[in-house]
Design a protein around this motif. Sequence first.
Motif, PDB file in Angstrom:
ATOM      1  N   SER A  55      -1.926 -24.803  -7.743  1.00 33.06           N
ATOM      2  CA  SER A  55      -3.038 -23.708  -7.985  1.00 33.06           C
ATOM      3  C   SER A  55      -3.377 -23.924  -9.367  1.00 33.06           C
ATOM      4  CB  SER A  55      -2.488 -22.415  -7.968  1.00 33.06           C
ATOM      5  OG  SER A  55      -3.548 -21.499  -8.327  1.00 33.06           O
ATOM      6  N   ASN A  56      -4.653 -23.747  -9.684  1.00 27.78           N
ATOM      7  CA  ASN A  56      -5.489 -23.581 -11.005  1.00 27.78           C
ATOM      8  C   ASN A  56      -4.949 -22.562 -11.824  1.00 27.78           C
ATOM      9  OD1 ASN A  56      -6.643 -26.028 -10.343  1.00 27.78           O
ATOM     10  ND2 ASN A  56      -8.337 -25.117  -9.582  1.00 27.78           N
ATOM     11  N   PHE A  57      -4.380 -21.504 -11.097  1.00 26.57           N
ATOM     12  CA  PHE A  57      -3.974 -20.173 -11.898  1.00 26.57           C
ATOM     13  C   PHE A  57      -2.411 -20.163 -12.291  1.00 26.57           C
ATOM     14  CE2 PHE A  57      -6.783 -18.430  -8.486  1.00 26.57           C
ATOM     15  CZ  PHE A  57      -7.967 -17.983  -9.236  1.00 26.57           C
ATOM     16  N   ASP A  58      -2.391 -19.583 -13.484  1.00 26.41           N
ATOM     17  CA  ASP A  58      -1.053 -19.369 -13.917  1.00 26.41           C
ATOM     18  C   ASP A  58      -0.453 -18.102 -13.757  1.00 26.41           C
ATOM     19  OD1 ASP A  58      -1.190 -21.904 -15.471  1.00 26.41           O
ATOM     20  OD2 ASP A  58      -2.595 -20.992 -17.059  1.00 26.41           O
ATOM     21  N   VAL A  59      -1.131 -16.934 -13.325  1.00 25.42           N
ATOM     22  CA  VAL A  59      -0.634 -15.758 -12.887  1.00 25.42           C
ATOM     23  C   VAL A  59      -0.965 -15.214 -11.391  1.00 25.42           C
ATOM     24  CG1 VAL A  59      -0.767 -13.203 -13.209  1.00 25.42           C
ATOM     25  CG2 VAL A  59      -1.007 -14.805 -15.020  1.00 25.42           C
ATOM     26  N   PHE A  60       0.162 -15.170 -10.587  1.00 26.60           N
ATOM     27  CA  PHE A  60      -0.382 -15.133  -9.081  1.00 26.60           C
ATOM     28  C   PHE A  60      -0.218 -13.467  -8.907  1.00 26.60           C
ATOM     29  CE2 PHE A  60       1.062 -19.125 -10.405  1.00 26.60           C
ATOM     30  CZ  PHE A  60       0.122 -19.885  -9.562  1.00 26.60           C
ATOM     31  N   LEU A  61      -0.753 -13.138  -7.859  1.00 30.02           N
ATOM     32  CA  LEU A  61      -0.701 -11.911  -7.307  1.00 30.02           C
ATOM     33  C   LEU A  61       0.069 -11.889  -5.990  1.00 30.02           C
ATOM     34  CD1 LEU A  61      -4.648 -10.732  -7.830  1.00 30.02           C
ATOM     35  CD2 LEU A  61      -2.773 -10.548  -9.464  1.00 30.02           C
ATOM     36  N   ARG A  62       0.490 -10.818  -5.588  1.00 33.67           N
ATOM     37  CA  ARG A  62       1.678 -10.845  -4.432  1.00 33.67           C
ATOM     38  C   ARG A  62       0.431 -10.982  -3.232  1.00 33.67           C
ATOM     39  NH1 ARG A  62       5.776  -6.376  -2.800  1.00 33.67           N
ATOM     40  NH2 ARG A  62       6.250  -7.061  -0.678  1.00 33.67           N
ATOM     41  N   SER A  63      -0.731 -10.510  -3.179  1.00 33.44           N
ATOM     42  CA  SER A  63      -1.825 -10.722  -2.252  1.00 33.44           C
ATOM     43  C   SER A  63      -2.260 -12.016  -2.025  1.00 33.44           C
ATOM     44  CB  SER A  63      -2.875  -9.814  -2.766  1.00 33.44           C
ATOM     45  OG  SER A  63      -3.535 -10.344  -3.833  1.00 33.44           O
ATOM     46  N   ASP A  64      -2.025 -12.954  -3.233  1.00 33.32           N
ATOM     47  CA  ASP A  64      -2.342 -14.408  -2.895  1.00 33.32           C
ATOM     48  C   ASP A  64      -1.512 -15.235  -1.664  1.00 33.32           C
ATOM     49  OD1 ASP A  64      -3.935 -14.321  -5.123  1.00 33.32           O
ATOM     50  OD2 ASP A  64      -2.614 -15.185  -6.415  1.00 33.32           O
ATOM     51  N   PHE A  65      -0.486 -14.571  -1.649  1.00 35.50           N
ATOM     52  CA  PHE A  65       0.419 -15.029  -0.485  1.00 35.50           C
ATOM     53  C   PHE A  65       0.312 -14.188   0.879  1.00 35.50           C
ATOM     54  CE2 PHE A  65       2.144 -15.657  -4.699  1.00 35.50           C
ATOM     55  CZ  PHE A  65       1.854 -17.271  -4.795  1.00 35.50           C
ATOM     56  N   ALA A  66      -0.643 -13.514   1.022  1.00 43.40           N
ATOM     57  CA  ALA A  66      -0.745 -12.625   2.317  1.00 43.40           C
ATOM     58  C   ALA A  66      -0.992 -13.415   3.489  1.00 43.40           C
ATOM     59  CB  ALA A  66      -1.628 -11.622   2.185  1.00 43.40           C
ATOM     60  N   HIS A  67      -1.439 -14.464   3.374  1.00 43.25           N
ATOM     61  CA  HIS A  67      -1.843 -15.479   4.433  1.00 43.25           C
ATOM     62  C   HIS A  67      -0.412 -16.221   4.911  1.00 43.25           C
ATOM     63  CE1 HIS A  67      -1.962 -18.291   1.289  1.00 43.25           C
ATOM     64  NE2 HIS A  67      -1.864 -19.266   1.740  1.00 43.25           N
ATOM     65  N   ILE A  68       0.368 -16.198   4.299  1.00 46.83           N
ATOM     66  CA  ILE A  68       1.781 -16.978   4.602  1.00 46.83           C
ATOM     67  C   ILE A  68       2.736 -15.917   5.446  1.00 46.83           C
ATOM     68  CG2 ILE A  68       3.910 -17.832   3.468  1.00 46.83           C
ATOM     69  CD1 ILE A  68       2.266 -18.773   1.024  1.00 46.83           C
ATOM     70  N   GLY A  69       2.790 -14.727   5.137  1.00 43.97           N
ATOM     71  CA  GLY A  69       3.635 -13.866   5.977  1.00 43.97           C
ATOM     72  C   GLY A  69       3.290 -12.512   5.555  1.00 43.97           C
ATOM     73  N   ASN A  70       4.279 -11.595   6.299  1.00 45.82           N
ATOM     74  CA  ASN A  70       3.901 -10.090   6.154  1.00 45.82           C
ATOM     75  C   ASN A  70       4.256  -9.621   4.866  1.00 45.82           C
ATOM     76  OD1 ASN A  70       6.491  -9.251   5.994  1.00 45.82           O
ATOM     77  ND2 ASN A  70       6.670  -9.082   8.304  1.00 45.82           N
ATOM     78  N   TYR A  71       3.892  -8.690   4.295  1.00 41.29           N
ATOM     79  CA  TYR A  71       3.798  -7.887   3.173  1.00 41.29           C
ATOM     80  C   TYR A  71       5.270  -7.881   2.529  1.00 41.29           C
ATOM     81  CZ  TYR A  71       3.474  -4.673  -0.794  1.00 41.29           C
ATOM     82  OH  TYR A  71       3.447  -3.985  -2.025  1.00 41.29           O
ATOM     83  N   ASP A  72       6.454  -7.430   3.570  1.00 38.38           N
ATOM     84  CA  ASP A  72       7.713  -7.486   3.142  1.00 38.38           C
ATOM     85  C   ASP A  72       8.302  -8.618   2.830  1.00 38.38           C
ATOM     86  OD1 ASP A  72       7.538  -4.582   3.235  1.00 38.38           O
ATOM     87  OD2 ASP A  72       8.228  -4.386   5.480  1.00 38.38           O
ATOM     88  N   ARG A  73       8.151  -9.702   3.821  1.00 35.70           N
ATOM     89  CA  ARG A  73       8.690 -10.856   3.765  1.00 35.70           C
ATOM     90  C   ARG A  73       8.411 -11.884   2.526  1.00 35.70           C
ATOM     91  NH1 ARG A  73      10.744 -13.825   8.958  1.00 35.70           N
ATOM     92  NH2 ARG A  73      11.029 -15.481   7.191  1.00 35.70           N
ATOM     93  N   VAL A  74       6.980 -11.690   2.211  1.00 36.34           N
ATOM     94  CA  VAL A  74       6.524 -12.078   1.033  1.00 36.34           C
ATOM     95  C   VAL A  74       7.157 -11.763  -0.190  1.00 36.34           C
ATOM     96  CG1 VAL A  74       4.557 -12.618  -0.419  1.00 36.34           C
ATOM     97  CG2 VAL A  74       4.265 -12.881   2.045  1.00 36.34           C
ATOM     98  N   GLY A  75       7.398 -10.249  -0.220  1.00 39.15           N
ATOM     99  CA  GLY A  75       7.919  -9.533  -1.229  1.00 39.15           C
ATOM    100  C   GLY A  75       9.298  -9.815  -1.771  1.00 39.15           C
ATOM    101  N   LYS A  76      10.175 -10.153  -0.490  1.00 34.52           N
ATOM    102  CA  LYS A  76      11.320 -10.292  -0.561  1.00 34.52           C
ATOM    103  C   LYS A  76      11.659 -12.051  -1.136  1.00 34.52           C
ATOM    104  CE  LYS A  76      15.536 -10.415   2.283  1.00 34.52           C
ATOM    105  NZ  LYS A  76      16.319 -10.267   3.452  1.00 34.52           N
ATOM    106  N   ALA A  77      10.534 -12.833  -0.608  1.00 35.55           N
ATOM    107  CA  ALA A  77      11.003 -14.153  -0.884  1.00 35.55           C
ATOM    108  C   ALA A  77      10.587 -14.214  -2.639  1.00 35.55           C
ATOM    109  CB  ALA A  77       9.667 -15.092  -0.172  1.00 35.55           C
ATOM    110  N   LEU A  78       9.468 -13.574  -3.014  1.00 33.05           N
ATOM    111  CA  LEU A  78       9.169 -13.509  -4.367  1.00 33.05           C
ATOM    112  C   LEU A  78      10.302 -12.792  -5.239  1.00 33.05           C
ATOM    113  CD1 LEU A  78       5.464 -12.157  -4.385  1.00 33.05           C
ATOM    114  CD2 LEU A  78       6.221 -14.426  -5.011  1.00 33.05           C
ATOM    115  N   SER A  79      10.888 -11.782  -4.812  1.00 33.06           N
ATOM    116  CA  SER A  79      12.055 -11.361  -5.473  1.00 33.06           C
ATOM    117  C   SER A  79      13.176 -12.351  -5.489  1.00 33.06           C
ATOM    118  CB  SER A  79      12.484 -10.132  -4.632  1.00 33.06           C
ATOM    119  OG  SER A  79      13.391  -9.210  -5.521  1.00 33.06           O
ATOM    120  N   GLN A  80      13.509 -12.757  -4.510  1.00 35.03           N
ATOM    121  CA  GLN A  80      14.622 -14.072  -4.617  1.00 35.03           C
ATOM    122  C   GLN A  80      14.221 -15.175  -5.518  1.00 35.03           C
ATOM    123  OE1 GLN A  80      14.949 -15.131  -0.614  1.00 35.03           O
ATOM    124  NE2 GLN A  80      16.112 -13.368  -0.070  1.00 35.03           N
ATOM    125  N   LEU A  81      13.002 -15.568  -5.746  1.00 44.14           N
ATOM    126  CA  LEU A  81      12.589 -16.591  -6.388  1.00 44.14           C
ATOM    127  C   LEU A  81      12.688 -16.184  -8.079  1.00 44.14           C
ATOM    128  CD1 LEU A  81       9.419 -17.860  -4.583  1.00 44.14           C
ATOM    129  CD2 LEU A  81      11.561 -19.103  -5.230  1.00 44.14           C
TER     130      LEU A  81
END
Length: 139
Positions: free
Chosen positions: A17-43
């Motif tokens: 990406s060209n961004f340095d800051v990422f919003l949780r919504s940037d990854f909405a196309h990958i999976g549902n809200y809870d799964r993306v949130g869990k993945a971000l938390s684990q990262l």
Amino acid sequence: MENSKLKEIILAEMEQSNFDVFLRSDFAHIGNYDRVGKALSQLCKECKLLRLGSGLYCLTEISDLFPGEVIPKAKSLPALAREALTRLGYQVVVSKAERERQEGRSTQVPTGRRLAIKGKQPNRKIGYDGTYVTYEHAK
């Protein structure tokens, strides 16, 4: 999709990406809200991401100055906060202290952690490790 695969996809998209800051919504196309949130938390727990605020993340690196300390990979906190606020739809302008310095009315160098916002003020904290930016209302 398996959680480890989801984490790999998120990291790959961030790296490209060209961004340095990422919003949780940037990854909405990958999976549902809870799964993306869990993945971000684990990262974040794995120190691959740094949580800057509610739904705000950036990539990390290990500090050369303080070995073992995790810091943002790309920019300083004020620059990351400015990008985050801009992406969230706020208009960030030059603060009073920065303007006074530019006009030669002050010799103090502003830290940059006080951001001037035009219009509606954000009600979110942006920062990490106990250091946060503050806001002032811009005219």
